[in-house]
Write a protein that holds these residues in place. Structure first.
Motif, PDB file in Angstrom:
ATOM      1  N   GLY A  27     -20.551  11.070  -9.981  1.00 26.30           N
ATOM      2  CA  GLY A  27     -20.253  10.163 -11.086  1.00 26.30           C
ATOM      3  C   GLY A  27     -20.974   8.836 -11.040  1.00 26.30           C
ATOM      4  N   GLN A  28     -21.710   8.552  -9.982  1.00 25.53           N
ATOM      5  CA  GLN A  28     -22.437   7.291  -9.853  1.00 25.53           C
ATOM      6  C   GLN A  28     -23.929   7.539 -10.081  1.00 25.53           C
ATOM      7  OE1 GLN A  28     -21.129   4.107  -9.155  1.00 25.53           O
ATOM      8  NE2 GLN A  28     -23.202   3.415  -9.617  1.00 25.53           N
ATOM      9  N   THR A  29     -24.553   6.729 -10.946  1.00 29.47           N
ATOM     10  CA  THR A  29     -25.967   6.882 -11.255  1.00 29.47           C
ATOM     11  C   THR A  29     -26.802   5.883 -10.454  1.00 29.47           C
ATOM     12  OG1 THR A  29     -25.490   7.670 -13.493  1.00 29.47           O
ATOM     13  CG2 THR A  29     -27.704   6.836 -13.084  1.00 29.47           C
ATOM     14  N   TYR A  30     -27.869   6.393  -9.862  1.00 25.94           N
ATOM     15  CA  TYR A  30     -28.767   5.562  -9.052  1.00 25.94           C
ATOM     16  C   TYR A  30     -30.180   5.662  -9.622  1.00 25.94           C
ATOM     17  CZ  TYR A  30     -24.916   6.083  -5.702  1.00 25.94           C
ATOM     18  OH  TYR A  30     -23.681   6.101  -5.099  1.00 25.94           O
ATOM     19  N   GLY A  50     -29.337  13.050  -1.481  1.00 27.22           N
ATOM     20  CA  GLY A  50     -28.519  12.181  -0.648  1.00 27.22           C
ATOM     21  C   GLY A  50     -27.048  12.531  -0.805  1.00 27.22           C
ATOM     22  N   SER A  51     -26.196  11.854  -0.076  1.00 23.52           N
ATOM     23  CA  SER A  51     -24.767  12.181  -0.104  1.00 23.52           C
ATOM     24  C   SER A  51     -23.925  10.993   0.317  1.00 23.52           C
ATOM     25  CB  SER A  51     -24.475  13.375   0.820  1.00 23.52           C
ATOM     26  OG  SER A  51     -24.875  13.062   2.143  1.00 23.52           O
ATOM     27  N   GLN A  52     -22.643  11.081   0.005  1.00 25.96           N
ATOM     28  CA  GLN A  52     -21.674  10.071   0.432  1.00 25.96           C
ATOM     29  C   GLN A  52     -21.246  10.379   1.866  1.00 25.96           C
ATOM     30  OE1 GLN A  52     -20.764   7.423  -1.182  1.00 25.96           O
ATOM     31  NE2 GLN A  52     -21.391   7.813  -3.304  1.00 25.96           N
ATOM     32  N   VAL A  53     -21.352   9.385   2.731  1.00 27.05           N
ATOM     33  CA  VAL A  53     -21.011   9.550   4.149  1.00 27.05           C
ATOM     34  C   VAL A  53     -19.898   8.591   4.515  1.00 27.05           C
ATOM     35  CG1 VAL A  53     -21.865   9.413   6.523  1.00 27.05           C
ATOM     36  CG2 VAL A  53     -23.358  10.297   4.706  1.00 27.05           C
ATOM     37  N   PHE A  54     -18.895   9.094   5.212  1.00 31.83           N
ATOM     38  CA  PHE A  54     -17.753   8.258   5.585  1.00 31.83           C
ATOM     39  C   PHE A  54     -18.110   7.370   6.768  1.00 31.83           C
ATOM     40  CE2 PHE A  54     -13.696   7.525   7.843  1.00 31.83           C
ATOM     41  CZ  PHE A  54     -13.019   6.863   6.821  1.00 31.83           C
ATOM     42  N   ASP A  55     -17.881   6.057   6.591  1.00 29.62           N
ATOM     43  CA  ASP A  55     -18.113   5.063   7.644  1.00 29.62           C
ATOM     44  C   ASP A  55     -16.773   4.755   8.297  1.00 29.62           C
ATOM     45  OD1 ASP A  55     -18.605   2.849   9.218  1.00 29.62           O
ATOM     46  OD2 ASP A  55     -20.011   1.950   7.807  1.00 29.62           O
ATOM     47  N   ALA A  56     -16.570   5.257   9.525  1.00 26.48           N
ATOM     48  CA  ALA A  56     -15.279   5.098  10.200  1.00 26.48           C
ATOM     49  C   ALA A  56     -14.961   3.646  10.475  1.00 26.48           C
ATOM     50  CB  ALA A  56     -15.279   5.899  11.503  1.00 26.48           C
ATOM     51  N   SER A  57     -15.977   2.838  10.773  1.00 24.11           N
ATOM     52  CA  SER A  57     -15.723   1.427  11.094  1.00 24.11           C
ATOM     53  C   SER A  57     -15.212   0.651   9.888  1.00 24.11           C
ATOM     54  CB  SER A  57     -16.990   0.777  11.653  1.00 24.11           C
ATOM     55  OG  SER A  57     -18.021   0.791  10.675  1.00 24.11           O
ATOM     56  N   ARG A  58     -15.676   1.032   8.697  1.00 21.12           N
ATOM     57  CA  ARG A  58     -15.261   0.338   7.480  1.00 21.12           C
ATOM     58  C   ARG A  58     -14.185   1.090   6.716  1.00 21.12           C
ATOM     59  NH1 ARG A  58     -21.042  -1.689   4.841  1.00 21.12           N
ATOM     60  NH2 ARG A  58     -21.751  -2.926   6.638  1.00 21.12           N
ATOM     61  N   GLN A  59     -13.919   2.313   7.174  1.00 20.11           N
ATOM     62  CA  GLN A  59     -12.931   3.160   6.502  1.00 20.11           C
ATOM     63  C   GLN A  59     -13.255   3.338   5.016  1.00 20.11           C
ATOM     64  OE1 GLN A  59      -9.949   4.809   7.971  1.00 20.11           O
ATOM     65  NE2 GLN A  59     -11.505   4.491   9.573  1.00 20.11           N
ATOM     66  N   SER A  60     -14.551   3.585   4.742  1.00 16.96           N
ATOM     67  CA  SER A  60     -14.991   3.777   3.354  1.00 16.96           C
ATOM     68  C   SER A  60     -16.237   4.654   3.352  1.00 16.96           C
ATOM     69  CB  SER A  60     -15.297   2.439   2.674  1.00 16.96           C
ATOM     70  OG  SER A  60     -16.366   1.784   3.337  1.00 16.96           O
ATOM     71  N   PHE A  61     -16.564   5.151   2.160  1.00 20.31           N
ATOM     72  CA  PHE A  61     -17.758   5.980   1.997  1.00 20.31           C
ATOM     73  C   PHE A  61     -18.942   5.110   1.556  1.00 20.31           C
ATOM     74  CE2 PHE A  61     -14.453   9.172   1.723  1.00 20.31           C
ATOM     75  CZ  PHE A  61     -15.014  10.274   2.349  1.00 20.31           C
ATOM     76  N   SER A  62     -20.097   5.441   2.056  1.00 18.90           N
ATOM     77  CA  SER A  62     -21.324   4.780   1.610  1.00 18.90           C
ATOM     78  C   SER A  62     -22.358   5.846   1.275  1.00 18.90           C
ATOM     79  CB  SER A  62     -21.865   3.837   2.690  1.00 18.90           C
ATOM     80  OG  SER A  62     -22.174   4.556   3.870  1.00 18.90           O
ATOM     81  N   PHE A  63     -23.226   5.522   0.328  1.00 22.28           N
ATOM     82  CA  PHE A  63     -24.220   6.488  -0.132  1.00 22.28           C
ATOM     83  C   PHE A  63     -25.475   6.408   0.731  1.00 22.28           C
ATOM     84  CE2 PHE A  63     -27.807   7.518  -3.092  1.00 22.28           C
ATOM     85  CZ  PHE A  63     -27.576   8.889  -3.105  1.00 22.28           C
ATOM     86  N   HIS A  64     -25.857   7.526   1.320  1.00 28.41           N
ATOM     87  CA  HIS A  64     -27.089   7.625   2.087  1.00 28.41           C
ATOM     88  C   HIS A  64     -28.140   8.302   1.218  1.00 28.41           C
ATOM     89  CE1 HIS A  64     -25.673   6.944   6.480  1.00 28.41           C
ATOM     90  NE2 HIS A  64     -24.928   6.268   5.629  1.00 28.41           N
TER      91      HIS A  64
END
Length: 309
Positions: A129-132, A77-91
């Motif tokens: 750096g984030q553990t899931y 998976g990867s971090q994807v930029f959410d333009a509406s929230r102006q932040s990254f979320s993990f997919h």
């Protein structure tokens, strides 16, 4: 549990023909909480066996086809930029399932092969750096083609050692292929087998409970000494076996005893799982990795020449 094993093999037999031995070993591997490596030529039913296991055990299943251009992010998976929230979320990638099939694992680059090491060992992945944590129970099954085939890359020893068992399905005998052809003729319009027609025999929660029960199966001092004698025999003949292999052999022996309805491990249990647990790990001091055929021959020699106590 012995009756469940027979029921499990009978239900799987609706999709697989003459694979009772391989099904028992795969189930033993899962009850041990281990990862499974299936090595064989294309077209002998490796993927089918894993899909059947997933259905019968009620596990959430994902399949990843390993190719030379596959990237670690395609699996994890990867971090994807959410333009509406102006932040990254993990997919989340397909590794976030209870049973993950890495198909033709040795067709990917070493970097991509090693992407699943943390998942196999710790049932979690670390990304930026984030553990899931991964779902429980979690199993990784890898299939690989023979090394001499075009487009394959050797799996690193560190990854091979993380597979509790390696099994090979082998080319079916003539009688088995006859049954396969007959079954295909009877399918209307050339239809493929409907895996959803298989009964779900156990829940993931029950399977997790079986893992705990199997881990509590009694191992006598005599059986432990027998395991050590087998490993000393390998070292005395110039072969290497890791300590992880001895622990894995004990766990697999406990699981086999549990599946056969016993609360204690017999030497027979160790002997039945010895080859699947050790042949992919056996390597000669002077040549790493060892030749698979020589390793299998050495494993058989150890069983024949080492007496149980």
């Amino acid at each position: 549990m012995e009756s469940f094993l027979r029921e499990f093999q009978a239900e799987a037999g609706r999709a697989l023909i003459d694979r009772e031995r391989e099904l028992e070993l795969a189930l033993c591997c899962f009850v041990s909480g281990g990862n499974l490596l299936i090595e064989d030529t294309p077209g002998v039913g490796k993927t089918t066996l894993v899909k059947v296991m997933a259905r019968l055990l009620g596990l959430d299943f994902k399949r990843v086809q390993f190719t030379n251009d596959l990237l670690p992010a395609d699996i994890l998976g990867s971090q994807v930029f959410d333009a509406s929230r102006q932040s990254f979320s993990f997919h989340r990638g397909p590794i976030f399932a209870q049973l993950v099939l890495g198909d033709e694992l040795n067709r990917a680059s070493p970097r991509t092969q090693s992407a699943v090491l943390q998942a196999m060992d710790e049932h979690e992945v670390t990304i930026e750096g984030q553990t899931y944590e991964l779902p429980e129970p979690f199993f990784f099954v890898g299939t690989q083609n023979p090394h001499e085939q075009i487009g394959t890359a050797l799996l690193p020893e560190s990854q091979v050692d993380r597979f509790l068992m390696r099994i090979a399905l082998g080319t079916p005998e003539r009688s088995t292929q006859r049954k396969l052809l007959e079954r295909h003729r009877k399918m209307a319009g050339g239809a493929t087998f409907d895996f959803h027609s298989l009964r779900v025999l156990v829940t993931p929660e029950q399977l997790a409970g079986w893992q705990r029960s199997a881990a509590a199966v009694h191992v006598s001092e005599a059986v432990s000494e027998y395991i050590l004698d087998l490993f000393d025999g390998a070292h005395g003949r110039g072969w290497v076996l890791s300590p992880r292999a001895s622990l894995g052999l004990q766990r697999a022996g406990q699981a086999r005893a549990f599946l056969n309805g016993r609360e204690y491990v017999l030497p027979d249990d160790i002997q039945e799982v010895f080859l699947p647990v050790t042949t992919h790990r056996l390597a000669q001091f002077s040549r790493v990795p060892g030749d698979p055929r020589e390793a299998a021959s050495m494993a058989r020699t150890l069983l024949e020449q080492t007496r149980s106590r």
